[in-house]
Motif scaffolding. Structure first.
Motif, PDB file in Angstrom:
ATOM      1  N   LEU A 151      -1.044   4.626   0.951  1.00  0.00           N
ATOM      2  CA  LEU A 151      -0.638   5.052  -0.390  1.00  0.00           C
ATOM      3  C   LEU A 151      -1.483   4.430  -1.496  1.00  0.00           C
ATOM      4  N   ALA A 152      -2.196   3.368  -1.199  1.00  0.00           N
ATOM      5  CA  ALA A 152      -2.962   2.663  -2.222  1.00  0.00           C
ATOM      6  C   ALA A 152      -3.886   3.623  -2.962  1.00  0.00           C
ATOM      7  N   PRO A 153      -3.983   3.472  -4.287  1.00  0.00           N
ATOM      8  CA  PRO A 153      -4.782   4.416  -5.088  1.00  0.00           C
ATOM      9  C   PRO A 153      -6.215   4.588  -4.598  1.00  0.00           C
ATOM     10  N   LEU A 188      -4.699   9.507   3.358  1.00  0.00           N
ATOM     11  CA  LEU A 188      -3.740  10.608   3.310  1.00  0.00           C
ATOM     12  C   LEU A 188      -4.401  11.944   2.995  1.00  0.00           C
ATOM     13  N   ASP A 189      -5.603  11.901   2.452  1.00  0.00           N
ATOM     14  CA  ASP A 189      -6.319  13.142   2.198  1.00  0.00           C
ATOM     15  C   ASP A 189      -6.649  13.846   3.507  1.00  0.00           C
ATOM     16  N   ARG A 190      -6.808  13.048   4.561  1.00  0.00           N
ATOM     17  CA  ARG A 190      -7.221  13.609   5.851  1.00  0.00           C
ATOM     18  C   ARG A 190      -6.103  13.606   6.890  1.00  0.00           C
ATOM     19  N   GLY A 198       4.319  12.319  -2.793  1.00  0.00           N
ATOM     20  CA  GLY A 198       4.289  11.761  -4.151  1.00  0.00           C
ATOM     21  C   GLY A 198       3.691  10.370  -4.118  1.00  0.00           C
ATOM     22  N   ARG A 199       2.473  10.278  -3.617  1.00  0.00           N
ATOM     23  CA  ARG A 199       1.898   9.000  -3.212  1.00  0.00           C
ATOM     24  C   ARG A 199       1.781   7.984  -4.338  1.00  0.00           C
TER      25      ARG A 199
END
Length: 218
Positions: A174-176, A181-183, A106-107
Motif C-alpha cells: 500500500l505504500a505510496p 498492487l499495480d501488477r 482504496g490504497r
C-alpha cells in the motif's frame, strides 16, 4: 429567553459539518493525514477557515474524526458479513477478502488508516479499531468451533493474530512509492486470505473452503 436551535438551523449545521468531513476525507485519500491542512479543508468545503474551527478545535481533532468515521464505516461492512447466516468458514473468507480487497482498491486512504506514521491520538484510534477487528474475527471463529467447522484453537489469540497480520502484510504493497498492487493486486489479497485461513486450520483450494475436519463449504 434561552436560545432554541430550530430544526432548519440544526440541519444546516449538520450539513456544514458533513461537508467539512468530506473535504478532509478527500485530502486524506489523496495524500494521507499529512495532507490535511485546515486552510485547504476550508477551501474545499467552501467555508471560511474561522468557521472550520467552530466545528473542530484543531487539525488533530478533525483528523481523529475522519479516522473514526472511515474506520467505523469499514468496520460496519465487516460486522454485517460476520453476523450473516452463512457458515462460519464462508463468513471468514468473505470478511478477509473484503478487508484486504477494499484496502487494495482504496490504497492511499487504506495506507493512511493502517500504516501512515501518526500522532498519539490517531495511534490510539488505530489500536482501538484493530481490537474491534479482532472481535469480529473472534465472533466468527467461535461460531466455527461451536458448530464443528473449525478445529479447537485459542480464539482470542488467533483473532488478534489475524487482525495484526492483514495490516502488516499490506504496509509494503500500500505504500505510496510501491507499484506492487499495480501488477499483483488480486494475488496480494489471495495470499493474505490463504495465510490467515491456514492459521485457523483452513486451506483454500479450487474455489472451496476445506477445514482439517475435511468438511467442505461449497
Amino acid at each position: 429567553m434561552a436560545y432554541r436551535q430550530t430544526d432548519k438551523v440544526a440541519a444546516r449545521l449538520a450539513e456544514t459539518r458533513a461537508g467539512i468531513l468530506d473535504a478532509a476525507r478527500g485530502l486524506v485519500a489523496e495524500g494521507g493525514f499529512a495532507a490535511v491542512q485546515m486552510s485547504e479543508v476550508a477551501r474545499k468545503a467552501g467555508v471560511a477557515t474561522g468557521t472550520l474551527y467552530r466545528y473542530f478545535s484543531s487539525k488533530e481533532a478533525l483528523c481523529r474524526e475522519v479516522f473514526r468515521e472511515v474506520s467505523s464505516r469499514e468496520m460496519g461492512k465487516l460486522a454485517e458479513i460476520a453476523l450473516s447466516d452463512e457458515p462460519a468458514s464462508e463468513r471468514l473468507v468473505e470478511v478477509l477478502r473484503t478487508f484486504a480487497g477494499r484496502a487494495v482498491r482504496g490504497r492511499r486512504l487504506a495506507y493512511a488508516l493502517l500504516a501512515e506514521p501518526v500522532d498519539v491520538n490517531l495511534a490510539e484510534e488505530r489500536a482501538f479499531f484493530r481490537r474491534t477487528h479482532a472481535d469480529i474475527f473472534a465472533r466468527i471463529l467461535e461460531d466455527g468451533i461451536e458448530n464443528g467447522e473449525l478445529p479447537e484453537i485459542d480464539v482470542k489469540i488467533a483473532a488478534a493474530c489475524i487482525a495484526g497480520a492483514i495490516p502488516t502484510a499490506l504496509i509494503g504493497p500500500l505504500a505510496p512509492q510501491s507499484h506492487e498492487l499495480d501488477r499483483n493486486a488480486d494475488r496480494v489479497v489471495e495470499q493474505i486470505v490463504k495465510f490467515c485461513l491456514a492459521g485457523v486450520g483452513i486451506t483454500l483450494a479450487a474455489g472451496a473452503v476445506n477445514t482439517r475436519e475435511r468438511r467442505t463449504v461449497a
